[in-house]
Design an enzyme around this catalytic site. Structure first.
Site, PDB file in Angstrom:
ATOM      1  N   GLU A 275       3.894 -39.203 -19.093  1.00 28.01           N
ATOM      2  CA  GLU A 275       4.539 -38.562 -17.938  1.00 28.01           C
ATOM      3  C   GLU A 275       5.363 -37.392 -18.434  1.00 28.01           C
ATOM      4  O   GLU A 275       6.133 -37.525 -19.393  1.00 28.01           O
ATOM      5  CB  GLU A 275       5.432 -39.564 -17.204  1.00 28.01           C
ATOM      6  CG  GLU A 275       6.247 -38.959 -16.073  1.00 28.01           C
ATOM      7  CD  GLU A 275       7.147 -39.987 -15.375  1.00 28.01           C
ATOM      8  OE1 GLU A 275       6.752 -41.169 -15.286  1.00 28.01           O
ATOM      9  OE2 GLU A 275       8.250 -39.610 -14.920  1.00 28.01           O
ATOM     10  N   GLU A 280      13.681 -32.725 -12.784  1.00 27.70           N
ATOM     11  CA  GLU A 280      14.245 -33.733 -11.899  1.00 27.70           C
ATOM     12  C   GLU A 280      15.701 -33.387 -11.653  1.00 27.70           C
ATOM     13  O   GLU A 280      16.379 -32.822 -12.532  1.00 27.70           O
ATOM     14  CB  GLU A 280      14.165 -35.136 -12.503  1.00 27.70           C
ATOM     15  CG  GLU A 280      12.773 -35.692 -12.659  1.00 27.70           C
ATOM     16  CD  GLU A 280      12.802 -37.081 -13.261  1.00 27.70           C
ATOM     17  OE1 GLU A 280      12.629 -38.056 -12.508  1.00 27.70           O
ATOM     18  OE2 GLU A 280      13.012 -37.170 -14.495  1.00 27.70           O
TER      19      GLU A 280
END
Length: 398
Positions: A275, A280
């Protein structure tokens, strides 16, 4: 003579019955007022629409009627996204001729056609129904959307690279040849609180931007809705420079992300697939973004490494657009914000763990609400909240 008498008796009986029926109707009209509800037009910006229900004349007793607020076939208005379906009993007090059914309306910023839903009446007490239903029209009030495009913009070319792919979100419809909406409210492994939908209330394009909008509304047992778009099996990439220009939401409990997963996830599962979190943000820290890589560790467990970067001077990522970049080469990952490196990773940094980042990956764009990291929204969190994405560009070495 007997037949004539029989005819006279039947005629008199018919007259008597007709007279009784007319008398009952007259008595009924005199005894009970009629309840009436009319077709009504309301503004989309109304938080609460007050739909009038009328009596034909004042009555010396309370009058009541049951109601249901329902979707209307081909009426376009979606329950939970345009209005909140409800039911109850409406009371018109003695001496009054008017009361209101209150319907919660959900506003949005999408320019769209007018939408309609239905109200049905039944079971009147101390009254009769003159009309049994009404069509309620939500008048669209979003003529246009003003988008403040200020902020950083990436170069359109880089020396030694060629642009191989771009998603610029032009047009009125999200491109289904690139994006799939993931649907559901299962917590997504993080105890998240939103239900992801395909509704145009939660994701739409206008003016060359993708909007992902988180709303405070109950769907599927979840208290919030949002959207999660993936390019799995449609557009996947390995290596290159990736630039994503976006403006982010803010507020306690908001969790926007621009990220990637290994395309072999169905075969090897997560985290073996790898990932890459290009960006974020945790909504109660609107000046900080994070870049992270997740992988399967040497201890047969999930491991990750990452760093953060921030805006100085009290600025927030919700105020302007910024560009979040991944410079990705074989055995090398580098994160940038507005063209400045803030983190890098190579195989020697992961302590002998698997290195899954030399495979194809697909994009994910989403705004989560709640979860283990940001926690739940609180009274300070303002909804709706939006993430705007201007473009995604992929460059590869010539």
């Amino acid at each position: 003579m007997k037949n004539l008498n029989k005819v006279i008796v039947l005629s008199l009986l018919g007259f008597f019955l007709t007279s009784c029926d007319q008398e009952e109707q007259v008595t009924d009209i005199i005894q009970f007022p009629r309840i009436k509800i009319d077709n009504t037009i309301i503004a989309e910006s109304d938080e609460i629409a007050n739909i009038p229900v009328k009596l034909t004349w004042k009555y010396n007793h309370d009058v009541s009627v049951d109601y249901k607020v329902l979707t209307l076939k081909d009426g376009l208005a979606e329950p939970e996204f345009d209005f909140i379906p409800t039911s109850g009993t409406l009371v018109i007090p003695a001496g009054d001729t008017l009361a209101f059914i209150n319907v919660e309306i959900i506003n949005d910023i999408i320019s769209e056609a007018d939408e309609k839903f239905l109200i049905e009446l039944s079971n009147p007490i101390k009254a009769k129904l003159l009309t049994t239903q009404a069509v309620i029209t939500i008048k669209n009030d979003d003529a246009s959307i003003f988008i403040d495009d200020t902020g950083f913009n990436a170069p359109e070319t880089y020396q030694g690279y060629k642009r191989v792919w771009e998603e610029d979100f032009i047009g009125d419809e999200i491109d289904n040849s690139i994006w799939t909406h993931e649907i559901g409210g299962n917590g997504w492994g993080n105890n998240e609180l939103q239900y992801y939908t395909k509704s145009p209330k939660n994701s739409f394009q206008t003016g060359g931007y993708l909007f992902i909008e988180a709303l405070e509304q109950s769907v599927g047992g979840n208290g919030y809705t949002s959207a999660r778009l993936i390019s799995k099996d449609k557009y996947e990439v390995k290596y290159g420079r990736i630039d994503i220009r976006a403006k982010l939401p803010e507020g306690k409990g908001l969790w926007p992300a621009l990220w990637m997963l290994g395309a072999n996830i169905d075969d090897v599962s997560w985290p073996r697939c790898g990932e890459i979190d290009i960006m974020e943000l945790v909504g109660n820290q609107p000046q900080i973004v994070h870049g992270t890589a997740h992988y399967f560790g040497s201890g047969n467990s999930h491991e990750f490494k990452g760093l953060s970067t921030f805006l100085s001077g009290g600025k927030k990522f919700s105020q302007e657009f910024h560009v979040f970049s991944l410079v990705w080469k074989e055995n090398s990952l580098e994160w940038q914000m507005d063209g400045k490196k803030f983190f890098s990773l190579k195989p020697s940094d992961v302590n002998g763990a698997d290195w899954p980042f030399n495979n194809d990956f697909f994009f994910i764009l989403n705004v989560a609400v709640g979860g283990n990291w940001p926690g739940a929204p609180n009274a300070s969190t303002v909804f709706p909240q939006q993430m705007l994405v201007d473009y995604i560009r992929v460059f590869q070495i010539e």
